[in-house]
Design a protein around this motif. Structure first.
Motif, PDB file in Angstrom:
ATOM      1  N   ALA A  53       2.660  -9.493  -2.382  1.00 28.98           N
ATOM      2  CA  ALA A  53       2.075  -8.152  -2.473  1.00 28.98           C
ATOM      3  C   ALA A  53       2.633  -7.516  -3.732  1.00 28.98           C
ATOM      4  N   PHE A  54       1.973  -6.478  -4.219  1.00 28.90           N
ATOM      5  CA  PHE A  54       2.472  -5.816  -5.417  1.00 28.90           C
ATOM      6  C   PHE A  54       3.412  -4.688  -5.001  1.00 28.90           C
ATOM      7  N   VAL A  55       4.655  -4.789  -5.451  1.00 34.93           N
ATOM      8  CA  VAL A  55       5.658  -3.806  -5.024  1.00 34.93           C
ATOM      9  C   VAL A  55       6.101  -2.919  -6.191  1.00 34.93           C
ATOM     10  N   VAL A  56       6.500  -1.710  -5.839  1.00 34.48           N
ATOM     11  CA  VAL A  56       6.975  -0.749  -6.845  1.00 34.48           C
ATOM     12  C   VAL A  56       8.244  -0.064  -6.343  1.00 34.48           C
ATOM     13  N   GLY A  57       8.959   0.535  -7.285  1.00 29.98           N
ATOM     14  CA  GLY A  57      10.190   1.253  -6.958  1.00 29.98           C
ATOM     15  C   GLY A  57      11.412   0.455  -7.361  1.00 29.98           C
TER      16      GLY A  57
END
Ligand code: IMP
Ligand code: MG
Length: 186
Positions: A159-163
């Motif tokens: 999945a595309f993760v951010v942070g």
């Protein structure tokens, strides 16, 4: 300036939390302790891959109880897209001689593995004594090129993760937690 929750970056409904700040902090400390044990008596240089690894790097070095040197390199990123171009370009190189050093590449996330395998080869050609990798996150399902990651914070799903340093189009690096960015425009 107001900070109403309606406009809060930290409570964005498009981001599904995956790891909170405390969980990341605890895991990074463990990695630092492991690196401390493994590198006693070595000439350790941590090389941060900008920009994504800057937050992980700054937490990790403070969890390593050894003399360390730090360097920064920047490689071409995905730009505004969430898909890898597969092309690695060095935008900013390390200016320190790595000859006989024990290099630890500090990366935010391993995805296809293309960036890290390129960097590992590059630093080996510079006659480093050893070249290893510490990655905060790993998405093994997406691997195109095998990379040996000695220190992994968290294995995550595809999945595309951010942070925690990770961005989408330059945004969300400042989130103190990591979450899955939903409704991606690709
Ligand atoms: P790789 O060469 O495909 O392994 O790409 C690694 C780089 O892609 C990382 O350093 C990140 O900058 C970026 N990347 C890969 N997956 C993600 C993600 O889920 N969120 C944000 N950036 C990512
Ligand atoms: Mg990156």
């Amino acid at each position: 300036m107001s900070n109403s929750s309606q406009h809060s970056e930290f409570n964005n409904p498009k981001i599904k939390p995956l790891f909170d700040q405390q969980t990341i902090e605890k895991r990074v400390k463990e990695l630092g302790q492991q690196i401390t044990r493994d590198y006693v008596g070595h000439d350790l240089v941590l090389i941060c891959v900008l920009k994504g690894a800057c937050i992980f790097m700054s937490d990790l070095i403070r969890a390593i109880d050894l003399p360390v040197a730090i360097e920064f390199i920047a490689v071409s990123s995905y730009g505004a897209s969430s898909k890898s171009s597969g092309e690695v370009r060095i935008m900013k190189d390390s200016d320190m001689s790595l000859k006989n050093k024990d290099v630890l590449i500090v990366e935010d996330i391993v995805d296809t593995g293309l960036t890290l395998s390129y960097l590992q080869d590059m630093f080996r050609r510079r006659e480093a004594n050893s070249v290893a990798v510490a990655a905060c996150f790993d998405k093994p399902e997406r691997r195109l090129k095998a990379v040996d990651v000695a220190y992994t914070g968290f294995v995550i799903p595809n999945a595309f993760v951010v942070g925690y340093g990770l961005d989408y189009a330059g945004r969300y690096r400042n989130l103190p937690f990591v979450g899955i960015l939903e409704d991606l425009q690709e």
